[in-house]
Write an enzyme that holds these catalytic residues in place. Sequence first.
Site, PDB file in Angstrom:
ATOM      1  CG  HIS A  25      30.655 -38.195  -2.124  1.00  0.00           C
ATOM      2  ND1 HIS A  25      31.402 -39.153  -2.764  1.00  0.00           N
ATOM      3  CD2 HIS A  25      31.009 -36.999  -2.679  1.00  0.00           C
ATOM      4  CE1 HIS A  25      32.174 -38.568  -3.675  1.00  0.00           C
ATOM      5  NE2 HIS A  25      31.955 -37.260  -3.647  1.00  0.00           N
ATOM      6  CD  GLU A  40      30.141 -32.887  -1.483  1.00  0.00           C
ATOM      7  OE1 GLU A  40      30.394 -33.837  -0.709  1.00  0.00           O
ATOM      8  OE2 GLU A  40      30.975 -32.428  -2.283  1.00  0.00           O
ATOM      9  N   GLY A  53      55.360 -35.804  18.044  1.00  0.00           N
ATOM     10  CA  GLY A  53      55.972 -35.485  19.343  1.00  0.00           C
ATOM     11  C   GLY A  53      57.354 -36.056  19.544  1.00  0.00           C
TER      12      GLY A  53
END
Length: 601
Positions: free
Chosen positions: A427, A424, A206
């Site tokens: 993990h 997965e 921003g």
Amino acid sequence: MNKNIKNIAIFFLMLVLLLGIFSFFDSSSKKVEEVSVAKLVSQINADQVKSITVTGSKLEVTLQDDTTETTRKETNEPLSDLLKNYGVTPDKITAANISVKDENSDNIWWLAILPYLLPLIIIIAVVWFMMRQVQGVNNRAMSFGQSGAKMASQNNKVNFTDVAGAQEAKEDLKEIVDFLKNPQKFIDVGAKIPRGVLLLGAPGTGKTLLARAVAGEAKVPFFHISGSEFVEMFVGVGASRVRDLFKKAKKAAPCLIFIDEIDAVGRQRGAGLGGSHDEREQTLNQILVEMDGFDNQTNIIVIAATNRPDVLDPALLRPGRFDRQVVIDLPDIKDREEILKIHAKNKPLAEDVNLKTVAQRTPGFSGADLANLLNEAAIVVAKRNEKKILGQDVLESIERVLLGRQRKSYILSEKEKKITAYHEAGHALISHVLPHSDPVHKISIISRGRAAGYTINLPDEEKKMHSYSDFIDNMAVLLGGFAAEKIFFDEVTTGASNDLKKVTQMARQIVTQYGMDAKLGPRTFGEKEEMIFLGKEIHERRDYSEKTAEIIDEEISNYIKNALKTAEKTIHDNKAKMEKIVATLIEKETIEKEEFAGLMA
């Protein structure tokens, strides 16, 4: 572009007109046959002549079949005398219907001058056309030195209330607004407001929006330009544009000048290979001179933005120039929620959309990322021809921004699906067991982007600093997929390549940047030098010996090996839970946070 098309159209129109005139005269000259006086006499005697019109020395003859021909006689000799001399009887002369027409001197003058006038008109038109082109080139050449800065429209004002988060940055900038509104109260007490304000922050935080908010709050003219617009291929153009920019600003004072991406011209001078550019350095020198030449009554403030403060020239950062630096960090969870509320104002959100939950699931997102997230959700809803954005749409957009669109066409085989599920699950299991790793929020074996599957870990609270234990556990989590494939399939696949890259980078940071290694001690190794060549950083200066380099490589390997041992041990100790996760993934393809917690219980 439009001017060139107009000129070309005018040129072709003139060309067509001239061709039409020439063809008219050419065609008119081909219609009438010119004959001799003797032939005319024979035609009269044979009663072939219908009428004769005499115009000066020219005779226009119309035959009985209405064909025409011309001939000429002496100017001062009457036609009747000429025919009598040729032996034509009076009856034949009367039958020829001879009429006399006054010669029009204006037409003769026009016809006489036309062959000379037309080429002259063509030459004048060509010269005028070329002069117009040359004048346009000269105007463009003279405008090279003019600034391309644009003044922001007063209709689209932005205020500080339109900018969520960045409270400290807004406080610093409110002083600038106060000075622009009431400069005299600062001058009366001998206070000098900063001549330049440098906004520092990651892309999308921003910086440009804050600069526009300063202009909107102060209600002063706001000139904005990009740093790359100063530099041209012509020598001196950049410096000339800087002078022109500040000249315009002084006329409009009090005002703001905003230079976006100032690192395009503000890089450190004399940086070496590829880092030096005479034209850019001249432009930078002119910016330095213009800023340092301000007086207290000028009321001009320069705001610049960059995400590369490390490459800026030190002269830019000294007092009197950009002597105030405002750092804009990535928003925390509270700021992210406020940013989401602003971007959600014009979007029809359903009642099940919880922006706080969205803020919790988006750590590390910038303001631009959050705006893109809600925009992606709105696009999905519009494609379905619906009117409300559901909570599921927003959560789906988070994964879409992070990982990419679902690859429905990419169908895994049964074997690949099973390998991905174990990968997965490795993990997720290690992330759940180890105490210093982030909790699991979602596991999926649905392909997104380049990933065949993914596991999303999100922290319970914002972290500004990371400990040694965090790194050790996170390295084990990264190697969880690699270890699972090795344990359950006795070999590994290419699916762990990105994990290996990340764990190697993390181990190198522990050893060379953070001073956390017990053997090498609290110091850093290596110093990167900014040497740009073909857009890449190609040099890192070694400040250590070859022997130390061997120790660094050895320690990095040790960290990775120890992390792999931790991952393998954790999987061996929790094989039953591992099998639960894999079975659920193969059946449902996706496991959310609550369901995963139930499996682990």
